[in-house]
Write an enzyme that holds these catalytic residues in place. Structure first.
Site, PDB file in Angstrom:
ATOM      1  N   LYS A 193       0.772  -1.211  -0.075  1.00 52.82           N
ATOM      2  CA  LYS A 193      -0.012   0.016   0.178  1.00 52.82           C
ATOM      3  C   LYS A 193       0.788   1.341  -0.032  1.00 52.82           C
ATOM      4  O   LYS A 193       0.748   2.272  -0.897  1.00 52.82           O
ATOM      5  CB  LYS A 193      -0.825   0.100   1.087  1.00 52.82           C
ATOM      6  CG  LYS A 193      -1.872   1.088   0.962  1.00 52.82           C
ATOM      7  CD  LYS A 193      -2.826   0.835   2.411  1.00 52.82           C
ATOM      8  CE  LYS A 193      -3.913  -0.081   2.121  1.00 52.82           C
ATOM      9  NZ  LYS A 193      -4.241  -0.979   3.210  1.00 52.82           N
TER      10      LYS A 193
ATOM     11  N   ARG B 179      -3.617   2.838   8.586  1.00 50.71           N
ATOM     12  CA  ARG B 179      -4.047   1.611   7.755  1.00 50.71           C
ATOM     13  C   ARG B 179      -2.572   0.813   7.732  1.00 50.71           C
ATOM     14  O   ARG B 179      -1.607   1.088   7.505  1.00 50.71           O
ATOM     15  CB  ARG B 179      -4.521   1.809   6.490  1.00 50.71           C
ATOM     16  CG  ARG B 179      -5.496   3.066   6.388  1.00 50.71           C
ATOM     17  CD  ARG B 179      -6.177   3.135   4.901  1.00 50.71           C
ATOM     18  NE  ARG B 179      -6.653   1.883   4.685  1.00 50.71           N
ATOM     19  CZ  ARG B 179      -7.326   1.879   3.195  1.00 50.71           C
ATOM     20  NH1 ARG B 179      -7.124   2.895   2.443  1.00 50.71           N
ATOM     21  NH2 ARG B 179      -8.025   0.939   2.989  1.00 50.71           N
TER      22      ARG B 179
ATOM     23  N   GLY C  84      -7.951  -7.742   4.435  1.00 49.48           N
ATOM     24  CA  GLY C  84      -8.725  -7.700   5.634  1.00 49.48           C
ATOM     25  C   GLY C  84      -8.128  -8.414   6.770  1.00 49.48           C
ATOM     26  O   GLY C  84      -8.827  -8.354   7.805  1.00 49.48           O
TER      27      GLY C  84
ATOM     28  N   MET D 284      -5.561  -7.680   8.714  1.00 46.77           N
ATOM     29  CA  MET D 284      -4.967  -6.636   9.587  1.00 46.77           C
ATOM     30  C   MET D 284      -5.902  -5.679   9.747  1.00 46.77           C
ATOM     31  O   MET D 284      -6.782  -5.395   8.908  1.00 46.77           O
ATOM     32  CB  MET D 284      -3.670  -6.296   9.261  1.00 46.77           C
ATOM     33  CG  MET D 284      -2.463  -7.396   9.195  1.00 46.77           C
ATOM     34  SD  MET D 284      -1.066  -6.944   9.109  1.00 46.77           S
ATOM     35  CE  MET D 284      -0.997  -6.497   7.198  1.00 46.77           C
TER      36      MET D 284
ATOM     37  N   ARG E 197      -2.730  -1.484  -6.364  1.00 45.72           N
ATOM     38  CA  ARG E 197      -1.711  -2.540  -6.236  1.00 45.72           C
ATOM     39  C   ARG E 197      -2.010  -3.736  -7.108  1.00 45.72           C
ATOM     40  O   ARG E 197      -3.310  -3.625  -7.770  1.00 45.72           O
ATOM     41  CB  ARG E 197      -1.961  -3.385  -4.822  1.00 45.72           C
ATOM     42  CG  ARG E 197      -3.455  -3.899  -4.501  1.00 45.72           C
ATOM     43  CD  ARG E 197      -3.421  -4.256  -2.918  1.00 45.72           C
ATOM     44  NE  ARG E 197      -4.819  -4.761  -2.742  1.00 45.72           N
ATOM     45  CZ  ARG E 197      -5.307  -5.055  -1.790  1.00 45.72           C
ATOM     46  NH1 ARG E 197      -4.535  -4.987  -0.689  1.00 45.72           N
ATOM     47  NH2 ARG E 197      -6.488  -5.040  -1.601  1.00 45.72           N
TER      48      ARG E 197
ATOM     49  N   HIS F  81     -14.949  -9.095   0.663  1.00 47.30           N
ATOM     50  CA  HIS F  81     -14.002  -9.955   1.466  1.00 47.30           C
ATOM     51  C   HIS F  81     -14.077 -11.461   0.726  1.00 47.30           C
ATOM     52  O   HIS F  81     -13.158 -12.049   0.235  1.00 47.30           O
ATOM     53  CB  HIS F  81     -14.280 -10.113   2.802  1.00 47.30           C
ATOM     54  CG  HIS F  81     -13.499 -10.976   3.533  1.00 47.30           C
ATOM     55  ND1 HIS F  81     -13.673 -12.284   3.956  1.00 47.30           N
ATOM     56  CD2 HIS F  81     -11.882 -10.811   3.917  1.00 47.30           C
ATOM     57  CE1 HIS F  81     -12.594 -12.955   4.384  1.00 47.30           C
ATOM     58  NE2 HIS F  81     -11.691 -12.083   4.714  1.00 47.30           N
TER      59      HIS F  81
ATOM     60  N   SER G 229      16.553 -42.713 -11.142  1.00 42.43           N
ATOM     61  CA  SER G 229      15.343 -41.958 -11.120  1.00 42.43           C
ATOM     62  C   SER G 229      15.075 -41.896  -9.567  1.00 42.43           C
ATOM     63  O   SER G 229      15.005 -42.734  -8.928  1.00 42.43           O
ATOM     64  CB  SER G 229      13.930 -42.654 -11.904  1.00 42.43           C
ATOM     65  OG  SER G 229      12.982 -41.897 -11.390  1.00 42.43           O
TER      66      SER G 229
ATOM     67  N   CYS H 101      10.816 -39.488  -9.929  1.00 45.53           N
ATOM     68  CA  CYS H 101       9.396 -40.009 -10.111  1.00 45.53           C
ATOM     69  C   CYS H 101       8.651 -39.933  -8.845  1.00 45.53           C
ATOM     70  O   CYS H 101       7.550 -40.559  -8.627  1.00 45.53           O
ATOM     71  CB  CYS H 101       9.376 -41.317 -10.684  1.00 45.53           C
ATOM     72  SG  CYS H 101      10.417 -42.512  -9.858  1.00 45.53           S
TER      73      CYS H 101
ATOM     74  N   TYR I  99      14.572 -34.907 -16.151  1.00 41.87           N
ATOM     75  CA  TYR I  99      13.304 -34.659 -16.221  1.00 41.87           C
ATOM     76  C   TYR I  99      12.441 -35.033 -14.780  1.00 41.87           C
ATOM     77  O   TYR I  99      13.253 -35.396 -14.039  1.00 41.87           O
ATOM     78  CB  TYR I  99      12.821 -35.892 -17.340  1.00 41.87           C
ATOM     79  CG  TYR I  99      12.714 -37.293 -16.743  1.00 41.87           C
ATOM     80  CD1 TYR I  99      11.906 -37.853 -15.813  1.00 41.87           C
ATOM     81  CD2 TYR I  99      14.045 -37.953 -17.157  1.00 41.87           C
ATOM     82  CE1 TYR I  99      12.134 -39.181 -15.238  1.00 41.87           C
ATOM     83  CE2 TYR I  99      13.976 -39.152 -16.466  1.00 41.87           C
ATOM     84  CZ  TYR I  99      13.294 -39.836 -15.791  1.00 41.87           C
ATOM     85  OH  TYR I  99      13.301 -41.219 -15.249  1.00 41.87           O
TER      86      TYR I  99
HETATM   87  C1  PEP Z   1       9.254 -43.382  -4.484  1.00 45.14           C
HETATM   88  O1  PEP Z   1       9.356 -43.912  -3.381  1.00 45.14           O
HETATM   89  O2  PEP Z   1       9.107 -42.057  -4.540  1.00 45.14           O
HETATM   90  C2  PEP Z   1       8.472 -44.074  -5.518  1.00 45.14           C
HETATM   91  C3  PEP Z   1       8.267 -43.158  -6.693  1.00 45.14           C
HETATM   92  O3  PEP Z   1       8.127 -45.141  -5.379  1.00 45.14           O
HETATM   93  P1  PEP Z   1       6.762 -45.788  -4.773  1.00 45.14           P
HETATM   94  O4  PEP Z   1       5.679 -44.493  -4.370  1.00 45.14           O
HETATM   95  O5  PEP Z   1       6.148 -46.370  -5.441  1.00 45.14           O
HETATM   96  O6  PEP Z   1       7.411 -46.151  -3.436  1.00 45.14           O
END
Ligand code: PEP
Ligand code: MG
Length: 923
Positions: free
Chosen positions: A47, A117, A126, A128, A361, A479, A809, A876, A896
């Site tokens: 503000k 304010r 809102g 504060m 803002r 709000h 992975s 993963c 990835y």
């Molecule tokens: C993990 O452990 O991150 C994984 C991808 O395998 P899961 O979740 O199947 O154990």
């Protein structure tokens, strides 16, 4: 704009404390120049920075000064005491306002009033406190009446001030003032406050003062400077109020930031029919369309609009009542939007036809609007694509996937009433009439729609628990609307055909509902229905599933435009965790560039397979096991063919069986009950015998700690026939498609490896069975054998493991579990406790723990690359779809991330943002 440099030297004038080198505690703005600007948001709060910037731009802003956030930090550091020298700097700053306004604070002839304010660097709508009309006393109120020639206005301001100051600063419940006010309106037979007479207002002032005396045992302060001191203290303290703290937890705003305090000369929207107050957005915050959009209340003051107490009118009303001021407002918004190059949220007051801007803002917006505004602004040449990409948070993009009502079912549902559509999507759930009930119902596993007269910042916990909210009063900037938009919740406001009857019942349209009854709320149209309308997929998912023509969906066009820009800059590839061809198709639709994890165990849970799987597990000899595995093989092969086809040449990572075998068998406790029941009832002896055998095998397989038991590669090592079946299925599927001329590169992944010896043992088996299969088909296929990295031992010996593994992975679900020693299935019980107690900043199973798990990952990357430069690296675990973890993966230089199909788009955007931010840092 005045530079910060000039600011600092200029600010020294007139303050002895500063001249002695004490820090600068006030930043003045007024008369066309300010000691600050939009680049000083951290210090001046959003503000304060906005007020300074507008002043520098020559926009009409009342003069004032900002006490910086650093003062708030210091206030708490010194145990709730004003920092040294701060109060001393307030007086000279106040003099500058007096000079500019040609008025005097506390003066009975020309009284200056100020607003006090809050304003932190992140907007906390809102959460504060704000106190208006500070400086009104028994003397100054007379001066105000004389000067303005408007006794009504002076008394109205005074009663407002006592109620606001009395509740916020002195702690008297706001409802007690409201009860007196409502009593007065009833007594004199009027509906609106504007219909009260001067005498009524005068009586209210007396009653309010009496209330304060009774409740606090203190006389209402009648000294303007004392009021100011108390108001500043209250605003500083509101940073640590319960609402603000809850909101900060929800939004991840650090406690350490503190709030700034803005002391600004009052201008009055309650001086008659050519006065008013309002809020506006330079574009529609709900849809993103380029329409100037706002609401106002004539003859009203400050918080009336945002508080949602009276439903405001559209800006056309303002254009009618005060056309010149409206024209200036339009010119101002255009100037400001060009200047900030973003959609803005504005607050203004018109005092007797003259426009004053009180705030600007960057405006909160729904995810749908965020993408639209960003892409429109690129087309309009206001911003570049990179900037557009940074303007949309990954969570906002996720709003494109929110379900909508099934159109057929919505057509059949009983329509109740219509309000203003303020938040995207569709929500159906049980009615809760208080935030507390909403929380209880959510905990009991219900979907909840919170129905309120209007929401206030105190409702925040209930709003968090609800899937949607519906309010009786308040406009698109109330709000409920602002918070709904920000939280991405379905929200309909200003539905005046609702009456909250009592704490348990509510009339909606013509029908009376009890708490717990179902209603359905469409946040896109504002329509409310009786019952639980089923929802259907969003337009994006309908397009991806082939049920909607992409060209017919404006939303899909916007969604794919921003993602195409993201793909141009991101370095991380994005794959999906998918186990079935259907999931793989959705993943492709969202732009996945391969499968990063196929959990093959999920394939065995299908109805036609679980019995064979159970028989395989129950078998006592290798030969018996192989018999059942042979039955599973063609089924698995078909799955893999489906996955390969759906992925159209993108890589497919298939993980060998991971979970402990007992997971495929019935529960031990259930079997015990069955056996006991059959024994007692003398049930069929064959059945009893079967159950007993099953129970005996389940007991044999029972483990005290199955997550650390016979799972992962340990299964394949102790029962190589399982590995053989799976490898054959993977390779046969690839060979068959190769014969059709398709190129398939399977990546075979070994789970839960901790030692290179484990990796080698499984890899040798994979190679042997793969070769045997390829020989059988007379085909040679390129394939990789790699491992999950999900144990600390794997991380610290990654250089050794990489001698055998061709890719890594990171399985960060297990890696988090084993690094912390927190069971991934049980930790939720105490993680919340840890977070509240500040032992943990975030749930490490949702957001990657950079310090611990992240360090192990770094070590594994260094080790892996040392042995095998260019080794393919991915993640993963669930973190692969969490935006902040994706940023970390980018920083680690992974190839990835792999996440659930529905998170692929979010990960693509997060990866692009990481790349842009890195590029900006390097500049
Ligand atoms: C993990 O452990 O991150 C994984 C991808 O395998 P899961 O979740 O199947 O154990
Ligand atoms: Mg795992």
């Amino acid at each position: 704009m005045m530079s910060a440099q000039r600011t600092l030297t200029e600010g020294c004038e007139g303050s002895p404390a500063e001249m002695r080198g004490s820090p600068k505690w006030t930043y003045y703005f007024g008369d066309g120049a300010a000691e600050g600007g939009s680049d000083m948001k951290e210090l001046l709060g959003g503000k304060g920075a906005g007020l300074a910037e507008m002043t520098n731009l020559g926009i009409s802003v009342p003069p004032g000064f900002t006490i910086p956030t650093s003062a708030c930090v210091e206030y708490y550091r010194q145990g709730n005491t004003f920092p040294d020298g701060m109060w001393g700097q307030v007086s000279p700053a106040l003099h500058r306002i007096e000079k500019s306004m040609r008025m005097k604070f506390g003066d009975s002839e020309y009284p200056l009033l100020v607003s006090v304010r809050s304003g932190s660097r992140a907007s906390m709508p809102g959460m504060m406190d704000t106190v208006l009309n500070v400086g009104l006393t028994t003397e100054t109120v007379r001066g105000l009446a004389r000067k303005t020639g408007n006794e009504w206005f002076a008394q109205d301001s005074y009663r407002r001030f006592i109620a606001m100051f009395g509740s916020i600063v002195m702690g008297v419940p706001r409802e007690s003032f409201e009860a007196i006010l409502n009593g007065k309106k009833k007594e004199v037979g009027v509906k609106l406050e504007t219909e009260l007479t001067v005498e009524d207002l005068h009586n209210l002032v007396q009653s309010f003062k009496l209330l304060v005396k009774e409740e606090t045992k203190k006389v209402f302060p009648n000294d303007a400077h004392e009021q100011l001191r108390m108001a500043i203290r209250a605003v500083l303290s509101s940073w640590n109020g319960a609402r603000a703290v809850t909101y900060r937890r929800m939004e991840g705003i650090p406690d350490s930031w503190g709030t700034a305090v803005n002391v600004v000369a009052m201008v009055f929207g309650n001086m008659g029919e050519t006065s008013g107050t309002g809020v506006a957005f330079t574009r529609d915050p709900n849809t993103g369309e380029s329409n100037f959009f706002g609401e106002c209340l004539m003859n009203a003051q400050g918080e009336d609009v945002v508080a949602g107490i009276r439903t405001p009118l559209p800006l056309t009303e303002l254009a009618r009542a005060v056309p010149e001021a409206y024209a200036e407002l339009v010119a101002t918004y255009k100037k400001l939007e060009m200047h900030y190059r973003d959609m803005l949220d504005l607050e203004f007051t018109i005092q007797e036809g003259k426009l004053y801007m009180l705030q600007t803002r960057v405006g909160k917006r729904t995810g749908i609007a965020a993408v639209r505004i960003a892409t429109d602004m690129v087309r309009e040449g206001l911003i570049k694509k990179h900037e557009a990409l940074l303007r949309v948070t990954p969570d906002q993009l996720g709003q494109y996937l929110y379900p909508i009502f099934d159109t057929k079912e919505e057509g059949k549902a009983v329509f109740l009433c219509k309000g203003l559509p303020a938040g995207p999507g569709a929500a159906a759930g049980k009615i809760a009439l208080t935030p507390e009930r909403a929380v209880e119902m959510k905990v009991a596993g219900e979907r909840v729609v919170l129905v309120r007269e209007e929401t206030s910042p105190d409702d925040i916990h209930g709003m968090d628990a609800a899937t949607g909210f519906l309010t009786v009063r308040g406009g698109m900037t109330s709000h409920a609307a602002v918070v709904g938009r920000q939280m991405g919740k379905v929200c309909v406001v200003g539905c005046e055909d609702i009456e909250v009857i009592d704490r348990q019942s509510v009339r909606i349209g013509t029908k009376v509902f009890r708490e717990g009854d179902y209603i359905s709320v469409n946040g896109t149209t504002g329509k409310v229905y009786s019952g639980d309308i089923p929802v259907m997929d969003s337009e994006i998912i309908q397009v991806i599933q082939g049920n909607l023509d992409p060209k017919a969906s404006g939303k899909y066009q916007l969604f794919s435009t921003i993602l195409a820009w993201a793909d141009d800059v991101r370095k991380l590839r994005v794959r999906a965790n998918a186990d079935t061809p259907d999931q793989a198709k959705i993943a492709r639709g969202f732009g996945a560039e391969g499968i990063g994890l196929c959990r093959t165990e999920h394939m065995f849970f299908a109805e036609d397979r679980i019995t064979i799987m159970q028989q395989m597990i129950l078998a006592r000899t290798k030969e018996d096991r192989e018999k059942f595995l042979d039955q599973l093989l063609p089924l698995q092969k078909q799955d893999f063919i489906g996955l390969y086809r759906a992925m159209k040449g993108f890589p497919v990572t298939i993980r060998l069986l991971d979970p402990p075998l007992h997971e495929f068998l019935p529960k031990r406790e259930d079997l015990m009950v069955d056996v006991a029941r059959l024994e007692l009832t003398g049930g069929a002896s064959v059945q009893l015998e079967e159950k007993r055998q099953l129970l005996a095998r389940v007991e044999e397989l029972h483990e005290f700690n199955p997550m650390l038991g016979l799972r992962g590669c340990r299964l394949g090592i102790t029962m190589p026939e399982i590995t053989r079946m799976q490898v054959r299925a993977i390779m046969e599927a690839a060979c068959e498609l190769a014969k059709e001329g398709k190129t398939i590169v399977p990546e075979i992944m070994i789970p839960l490896v901790g030692m290179v010896s484990e990796m080698k043992s499984q890899k040798d088996l994979v190679r042997e069975f793969a070769q045997e299969t390829m020989n059988r088909y007379g085909v040679t296929i390129k394939y990789l054998v790699g491992t999950m990295i999900e144990l600390p031992r794997a991380c610290v010996t990654a250089d050794r493991i990489a001698t055998e593994a061709e890719f890594f992975s990171f399985g960060t679900n297990d890696l988090t579990q084993t690094t912390f020693g927190f069971s991934r299935d049980d930790a939720a019980k105490f993680i919340d406790f840890y977070r509240t107690g500040k032992l943990l900043d975030a749930d490490p199973f949702a957001t990657l723990d950079r310090e611990g798990v992240g360090s192990l990952m770094k070590q594994a990357i260094v080790g892996g690359r040392k042995t095998r430069p260019g080794i393919k690296l991915g993640i993963c675990g669930e973190h692969g779809g969490d935006p902040s973890s994706v940023v970390f993966c980018h920083e680690l230089g992974l190839d990835y991330v792999s996440c659930s199909p529905y998170r692929v788009a979010i990960a693509r955007l997060a990866a692009a943002q990481a790349a842009i931010r890195e590029e900006e840092k390097e500049k």
